[in-house]
Design an enzyme around this catalytic site. Structure first.
Site, mmCIF file in Angstrom:
data_model
loop_
_atom_site.group_PDB
_atom_site.id
_atom_site.type_symbol
_atom_site.label_atom_id
_atom_site.label_comp_id
_atom_site.label_asym_id
_atom_site.label_seq_id
_atom_site.Cartn_x
_atom_site.Cartn_y
_atom_site.Cartn_z
ATOM 1 N NE ARG A 111 62.789 -71.015 73.298
ATOM 2 C CZ ARG A 111 62.283 -69.878 73.198
ATOM 3 N NH1 ARG A 111 61.235 -69.454 72.137
ATOM 4 N NH2 ARG A 111 62.530 -68.794 73.846
ATOM 5 C CG HIS A 138 62.377 -68.221 79.237
ATOM 6 N ND1 HIS A 138 63.502 -68.518 78.753
ATOM 7 C CD2 HIS A 138 61.475 -67.672 78.648
ATOM 8 C CE1 HIS A 138 63.477 -67.892 77.670
ATOM 9 N NE2 HIS A 138 62.257 -67.364 77.325
ATOM 10 C CG ASP A 234 54.114 -66.218 79.571
ATOM 11 O OD1 ASP A 234 54.077 -65.798 78.541
ATOM 12 O OD2 ASP A 234 54.949 -67.219 79.842
ATOM 13 C CB CYS A 274 58.569 -63.433 78.795
ATOM 14 S SG CYS A 274 56.919 -64.372 78.400
ATOM 15 N NE ARG A 302 65.733 -63.254 77.143
ATOM 16 C CZ ARG A 302 65.157 -64.309 76.249
ATOM 17 N NH1 ARG A 302 64.029 -64.153 75.959
ATOM 18 N NH2 ARG A 302 65.723 -65.295 76.003
#
Ligand code: CP
Ligand code: NVA
Length: 315
Positions: A111, A138, A234, A274, A302
């Site tokens: 990341r 992402h 988001d 998210c 996820r």
């Protein structure tokens, strides 16, 4: 036949066939986990025994870090969390960090602030590299999002209307690219000046022409939400943009997802995010905690899709 993935850097890397393969694998490992929990006994499915995954995060994370670590443990492997400030900030080149890790571990999850850092890590590693969020994309998130969409509405992608409200950011970019690859329908409603990046739009529009996907862009949030199956938002201020927080709060005010806006979508529409959410900014409690919300299914997924991704990349 689509080639097996070597890395996952961009959602553009994921063809419809990759998605099908990954989602079938996700179902398999999700079922193993459910069965082992129901029966109260471990089910010996350890395809990644003796494999090691390295995580390097330059920015905070809850979901991505925990799901990769737990996923690796459930698959019989080991995950190690490397402190990014000790290795990615000029002590040696990114290329050398990559060439070293390549000799010890089997895959790398990164990341980063800059997308080019992930590209650089991938360029010098023979092992798979996974983008765990950059300023541009992402991809792991949107794999989980489309898996969640499939759980709710099935996989007739061209019939499913996804509406994204808010910042044309990394998550929006990856949603656009995957929608384009799957031949789906997506409308993006942003305030003026917060549109998705042109470089992403060019790729998404080209792919949409090939697959028949419908991508629409507007600044009219109410018009966008009409007939939506899924309303996705988001944060207004992504990590790395904190200096712009106040000006963004002003620009994004009319783009809040609240009960009035959700009432314009289909009656059975679902709300997606998210996470993490800034409650009271991009979404109100009544929506994120309400009957339309699927945000914790997204978060759970996820784990399951990333396990499938790890098995796909490493076996
Ligand atoms: N959605 C997501 O990537 O969450 P984290 O930032 O907590 O990893
Ligand atoms: N767009 C957000 C997503 C966090 C998961 C950010 O980059 O901060």
């Amino acid at each position: 036949m689509t080639a097996k993935l070597k890395n996952l850097i961009s959602a553009a890397d994921l063809s419809a066939e990759h998605v099908k393969i990954l989602f079938d694998l996700t179902d398999k490992y999700k079922n193993y986990l459910a069965e082992s929990k129901t029966r109260g006994i471990p089910i010996e499915v350890e395809p990644l025994r003796d494999r090691t995954l390295a995580l390097i995060f330059e920015k905070p994370s809850l979901r991505t870090r925990v799901t990769f670590m737990v996923g690796m443990a459930q698959l019989g492997g080991l995950a190690i969390d490397i402190r990014a400030e000790q290795v990615l900030q000029g002590r040696e080149t990114i290329a050398d960090v990559s060439r070293n890790l390549d000799r010890w571990v089997d895959a790398l999850v990164a990341r980063t602030f800059k997308h080019r850092t992930v590209l650089e890590l991938a360029k010098y590693a023979r092992i798979p590299v996974i983008n765990a969020l950059s300023d541009l994309e992402h991809p792991c998130q949107v794999l989980a999002d489309f898996y969640t969409i499939r759980q709710i509405k099935g996989e007739n992608w061209k019939e499913i209307k996804l509406v994204y409200i808010g910042d044309g950011n990394n998550v929006c970019h990856s949603l656009l690219l995957l929608t384009a690859n799957l031949g789906g329908q997506m409308t993006v409603a942003t305030p003026p000046k917060y549109d998705p990046k042109d470089s992403i739009l060019r790729i998404a529009k080209k792919k949409a022409q090939a697959t028949g996907a419908t991508l629409k862009f507007t600044h009219d949030v109410k018009e966008a939400v009409k007939g939506a199956d899924f309303v996705y938002t988001d944060v207004w201020t992504s990590m790395g943009f904190e200096a712009e927080r106040e000006q963004r709060r002003t620009a994004f005010g009319p783009f809040q997802v609240n009960e009035a806006l959700m009432s314009l979508a289909k009656p059975d529409a679902k709300f997606l995010h998210c996470l993490p959410a800034k409650r009271g900014e991009e979404v109100v409690d009544g929506v994120i905690d309400g009957p339309h919300s699927a945000v914790f299914d997204q978060a759970e997924n996820r784990l399951h899709v990333q396990k499938a991704l790890l098995v796909h990349l490493l076996t």
